[in-house]
Write a protein that holds these residues in place. Structure first.
Motif, PDB file in Angstrom:
ATOM      1  N   LYS A   1       0.850  -1.206   0.000  1.00  0.00           N
ATOM      2  CA  LYS A   1       0.000   0.000   0.000  1.00  0.00           C
ATOM      3  C   LYS A   1       0.889   1.262   0.000  1.00  0.00           C
ATOM      4  O   LYS A   1       2.004   1.240  -0.509  1.00  0.00           O
ATOM      5  CB  LYS A   1      -0.977  -0.025   1.175  1.00  0.00           C
ATOM      6  CG  LYS A   1      -1.767  -1.337   1.223  1.00  0.00           C
ATOM      7  CD  LYS A   1      -2.984  -1.257   2.082  1.00  0.00           C
ATOM      8  CE  LYS A   1      -3.666  -2.610   2.132  1.00  0.00           C
ATOM      9  NZ  LYS A   1      -4.958  -2.583   2.782  1.00  0.00           N
TER      10      LYS A   1
ATOM     11  N   GLY B   1      -1.771  -7.678   2.988  1.00  0.00           N
ATOM     12  CA  GLY B   1      -1.559  -6.262   3.244  1.00  0.00           C
ATOM     13  C   GLY B   1      -0.627  -6.066   4.432  1.00  0.00           C
ATOM     14  O   GLY B   1       0.591  -6.212   4.338  1.00  0.00           O
ATOM     15  N   GLY B   2      -1.220  -5.739   5.575  1.00  0.00           N
ATOM     16  CA  GLY B   2      -0.447  -5.377   6.766  1.00  0.00           C
ATOM     17  C   GLY B   2       0.700  -6.321   7.089  1.00  0.00           C
ATOM     18  O   GLY B   2       1.821  -5.870   7.373  1.00  0.00           O
TER      19      GLY B   2
ATOM     20  N   GLU C   1     -11.030 -10.702  -2.153  1.00  0.00           N
ATOM     21  CA  GLU C   1     -10.794  -9.918  -0.952  1.00  0.00           C
ATOM     22  C   GLU C   1     -12.113  -9.367  -0.431  1.00  0.00           C
ATOM     23  O   GLU C   1     -12.596  -8.332  -0.929  1.00  0.00           O
ATOM     24  CB  GLU C   1      -9.848  -8.751  -1.269  1.00  0.00           C
ATOM     25  CG  GLU C   1      -8.480  -9.194  -1.734  1.00  0.00           C
ATOM     26  CD  GLU C   1      -7.401  -8.202  -1.337  1.00  0.00           C
ATOM     27  OE1 GLU C   1      -6.429  -8.623  -0.710  1.00  0.00           O
ATOM     28  OE2 GLU C   1      -7.550  -7.000  -1.620  1.00  0.00           O
TER      29      GLU C   1
ATOM     30  N   GLY D   1      -7.731  -5.197   6.299  1.00  0.00           N
ATOM     31  CA  GLY D   1      -7.171  -4.267   7.277  1.00  0.00           C
ATOM     32  C   GLY D   1      -7.992  -4.137   8.546  1.00  0.00           C
ATOM     33  O   GLY D   1      -7.761  -3.229   9.346  1.00  0.00           O
TER      34      GLY D   1
ATOM     35  N   HIS E   1      -8.174  -3.090  -6.647  1.00  0.00           N
ATOM     36  CA  HIS E   1      -8.187  -3.259  -5.185  1.00  0.00           C
ATOM     37  C   HIS E   1      -9.365  -2.471  -4.622  1.00  0.00           C
ATOM     38  O   HIS E   1      -9.720  -1.409  -5.146  1.00  0.00           O
ATOM     39  CB  HIS E   1      -6.869  -2.751  -4.597  1.00  0.00           C
ATOM     40  CG  HIS E   1      -6.717  -3.088  -3.147  1.00  0.00           C
ATOM     41  ND1 HIS E   1      -7.322  -2.341  -2.161  1.00  0.00           N
ATOM     42  CD2 HIS E   1      -6.072  -4.095  -2.514  1.00  0.00           C
ATOM     43  CE1 HIS E   1      -7.041  -2.877  -0.985  1.00  0.00           C
ATOM     44  NE2 HIS E   1      -6.283  -3.940  -1.169  1.00  0.00           N
TER      45      HIS E   1
ATOM     46  N   SER F   1      -6.735  -9.668   6.064  1.00  0.00           N
ATOM     47  CA  SER F   1      -6.234  -9.960   7.404  1.00  0.00           C
ATOM     48  C   SER F   1      -5.606 -11.352   7.524  1.00  0.00           C
ATOM     49  O   SER F   1      -5.784 -12.038   8.531  1.00  0.00           O
ATOM     50  CB  SER F   1      -7.349  -9.777   8.447  1.00  0.00           C
ATOM     51  OG  SER F   1      -7.802  -8.429   8.438  1.00  0.00           O
TER      52      SER F   1
HETATM   53  C1  PEP Z   1      -5.076  -5.891   1.104  1.00  0.00           C
HETATM   54  O1  PEP Z   1      -5.093  -4.674   1.228  1.00  0.00           O
HETATM   55  O2  PEP Z   1      -4.996  -6.371  -0.044  1.00  0.00           O
HETATM   56  C2  PEP Z   1      -5.159  -6.722   2.298  1.00  0.00           C
HETATM   57  C3  PEP Z   1      -5.497  -7.971   2.154  1.00  0.00           C
HETATM   58  O3  PEP Z   1      -4.876  -6.098   3.502  1.00  0.00           O
HETATM   59  P1  PEP Z   1      -4.745  -6.803   4.951  1.00  0.00           P
HETATM   60  O4  PEP Z   1      -3.968  -8.086   4.770  1.00  0.00           O
HETATM   61  O5  PEP Z   1      -4.052  -5.807   5.785  1.00  0.00           O
HETATM   62  O6  PEP Z   1      -6.160  -7.077   5.397  1.00  0.00           O
END
Ligand code: PEP
Length: 251
Positions: free
Chosen positions: A11, A234-235, A168, A174, A96, A213
């Motif tokens: 990100k 993501g994170g 997703e 997130g 996204h 997540s």
């Molecule tokens: C993402 O933004 O593609 C994502 C899956 O974020 P997170 O893993 O932080 O939920």
């Protein structure tokens, strides 16, 4: 047999210093990776730096978005697919949910970008997924079908020979809330079955990542589902130890 694929979506995080530190940590763990394809997607401006800092081709580089115009020109602020390629990107995340919800990208615009990426030989990671309201109101499958149909209209089922799909659920991104393995598998199977109605071979081969997540503690169970072929992270992709642990859970 599909080879799992894990991609990190950094990100709008990072600086040269923090990327140097993260990639140095990744480099020290690359030899631990098993049967899994791996990519990291930094902000486009750091793609070249990331690529040059990685010690091995074992981890690919991708981008998080790109222009819908196929050629360069008077499009202030945009980054073209050829520029991404020039900076070493093999993948580009498209559609996204943050692009869709914050920047208003429509299914049609996302589909146009998928075509531009495919035409340039860059692999799109096409994100699809429903909001909590859509799930609760029972329109989840319609929403995801519409997101896929827009792309199918432009590139056909053959476009999915070279496209990765990331399911997703927006409510899981997130938030720390993960879809249960059963919830995720149900949607992954829906996506694969939908594509199988057009071409069973393409559907059987297409990589469908789960994103939302994913952490080292839940990755193995998610990736153990029949139609889940790795993840878009993501994170947790900002922590080398967590990211490598998730990659190892995939293969
Ligand atoms: C993402 O933004 O593609 C994502 C899956 O974020 P997170 O893993 O932080 O939920």
């Amino acid at each position: 047999m599909r080879k799992p694929f894990v991609a990190g979506n950094w990100k709008m995080h990072g600086s040269k210093a923090s990327i140097l530190s993260l990639v140095t940590d990744l480099n020290s763990k690359i030899s631990e990776l098993g049967n899994v394809d791996v990519a990291v997607c930094p902000p486009a401006i750091y793609a070249d730096f990331t690529k040059r800092t990685l010690s091995s081709e074992r981890i690919s580089v991708g981008a998080q978005n790109m222009a819908s115009e196929p050629v360069q020109g008077a499009f202030t602020g945009e980054v073209s697919v050829e520029m991404l390629k020039d900076m070493g990107c093999e993948y580009v995340i498209l559609g996204h949910s943050e692009r869709r919800s914050i920047y208003g990208e429509t299914d049609v615009e996302v589909a146009a970008k998928v075509k531009v990426a495919l035409d340039a030989g860059v692999t799109p990671i096409l994100c699809v997924g429903e909001t909590l309201e859509e799930r609760e109101s029972g329109t989840m499958e319609q929403v995801i079908a519409a997101q896929l149909d827009a792309v199918l209209t432009v590139v056909g089922i053959s476009g999915f020979n070279n496209t990765v799909i990331a399911y997703e659920p927006v409510w899981a991104i997130g938030t720390g809330v993960t879809a249960s393995p059963e919830q995720a598998q149900e949607v992954h199977a829906f996506i694969r079955n939908k594509l199988a109605q057009l071409d069973a071979t393409v559907a059987d081969r297409v990589i469908i990542q789960y994103g939302g997540s994913v952490k080292p503690g839940n990755a193995k169970e998610l990736f153990g589902q029949a139609d889940i072929d790795g993840g878009l992270i993501g994170g947790a992709s900002l922590d080398a130890e967590d990211f490598i642990a998730i990659c190892k859970a995939a293969g």
